[in-house]
Design a protein around this motif. Sequence first.
Motif, PDB file in Angstrom:
ATOM      1  N   ALA A  29       0.825  -1.209   0.000  1.00  0.00           N
ATOM      2  CA  ALA A  29       0.000   0.000   0.000  1.00  0.00           C
ATOM      3  C   ALA A  29       0.860   1.260   0.000  1.00  0.00           C
ATOM      4  O   ALA A  29       0.398   2.335  -0.408  1.00  0.00           O
ATOM      5  CB  ALA A  29      -0.943  -0.002   1.189  1.00  0.00           C
ATOM      6  N   SER A  35      -2.962   2.800  -3.181  1.00  0.00           N
ATOM      7  CA  SER A  35      -3.716   3.285  -2.030  1.00  0.00           C
ATOM      8  C   SER A  35      -4.660   2.181  -1.558  1.00  0.00           C
ATOM      9  O   SER A  35      -4.920   1.219  -2.285  1.00  0.00           O
ATOM     10  CB  SER A  35      -4.513   4.539  -2.380  1.00  0.00           C
ATOM     11  OG  SER A  35      -5.451   4.267  -3.408  1.00  0.00           O
ATOM     12  N   ARG A  36      -5.167   2.359  -0.348  1.00  0.00           N
ATOM     13  CA  ARG A  36      -6.155   1.425   0.174  1.00  0.00           C
ATOM     14  C   ARG A  36      -7.396   1.521  -0.709  1.00  0.00           C
ATOM     15  O   ARG A  36      -7.890   2.608  -0.986  1.00  0.00           O
ATOM     16  CB  ARG A  36      -6.518   1.798   1.616  1.00  0.00           C
ATOM     17  CG  ARG A  36      -7.630   1.002   2.226  1.00  0.00           C
ATOM     18  CD  ARG A  36      -7.255  -0.389   2.633  1.00  0.00           C
ATOM     19  NE  ARG A  36      -6.056  -0.363   3.442  1.00  0.00           N
ATOM     20  CZ  ARG A  36      -4.973  -1.091   3.165  1.00  0.00           C
ATOM     21  NH1 ARG A  36      -4.951  -1.904   2.130  1.00  0.00           N
ATOM     22  NH2 ARG A  36      -3.905  -1.019   3.911  1.00  0.00           N
ATOM     23  N   SER A  44     -13.336   1.998   3.326  1.00  0.00           N
ATOM     24  CA  SER A  44     -12.175   1.155   3.046  1.00  0.00           C
ATOM     25  C   SER A  44     -12.590  -0.299   2.845  1.00  0.00           C
ATOM     26  O   SER A  44     -13.443  -0.812   3.566  1.00  0.00           O
ATOM     27  CB  SER A  44     -11.181   1.233   4.194  1.00  0.00           C
ATOM     28  OG  SER A  44     -10.141   0.291   4.023  1.00  0.00           O
ATOM     29  N   ILE A  50      -5.909  -3.341  -2.523  1.00  0.00           N
ATOM     30  CA  ILE A  50      -5.143  -2.161  -2.929  1.00  0.00           C
ATOM     31  C   ILE A  50      -5.598  -1.704  -4.302  1.00  0.00           C
ATOM     32  O   ILE A  50      -5.850  -2.518  -5.188  1.00  0.00           O
ATOM     33  CB  ILE A  50      -3.630  -2.486  -2.932  1.00  0.00           C
ATOM     34  CG1 ILE A  50      -3.193  -2.817  -1.506  1.00  0.00           C
ATOM     35  CG2 ILE A  50      -2.825  -1.335  -3.516  1.00  0.00           C
ATOM     36  CD1 ILE A  50      -1.759  -3.212  -1.378  1.00  0.00           C
ATOM     37  N   SER A  53      -3.128   3.117  -9.409  1.00  0.00           N
ATOM     38  CA  SER A  53      -3.551   4.069 -10.427  1.00  0.00           C
ATOM     39  C   SER A  53      -3.149   3.614 -11.828  1.00  0.00           C
ATOM     40  O   SER A  53      -2.139   2.927 -12.011  1.00  0.00           O
ATOM     41  CB  SER A  53      -2.968   5.458 -10.151  1.00  0.00           C
ATOM     42  OG  SER A  53      -1.584   5.457 -10.395  1.00  0.00           O
TER      43      SER A  53
END
Length: 79
Positions: A29, A35-36, A44, A50, A53
Amino acid sequence: MVREKLAVCALKHGDLLVRVSPDRDADLAAQPDASRAEMGAGRSMGTGWIQVSASALADEQRLDFWLDAALEHNRAVTT
């Protein structure tokens, strides 16, 4: 899906949802462009989920890195 389990999932805008080992979660992460994963704003998905992008996946080596992490976890899960 690998072995009837989610390993990765393409998200809108080209991001990738990656299922990883909870033991490796914190390190993964913290990777650039990771990111989470969230299931809606502020919700979340928890440890082992995870989001990476799309820009990070343009590099084939980075894509392989994430696929390897997902497949490593997939092989370790028995149920």
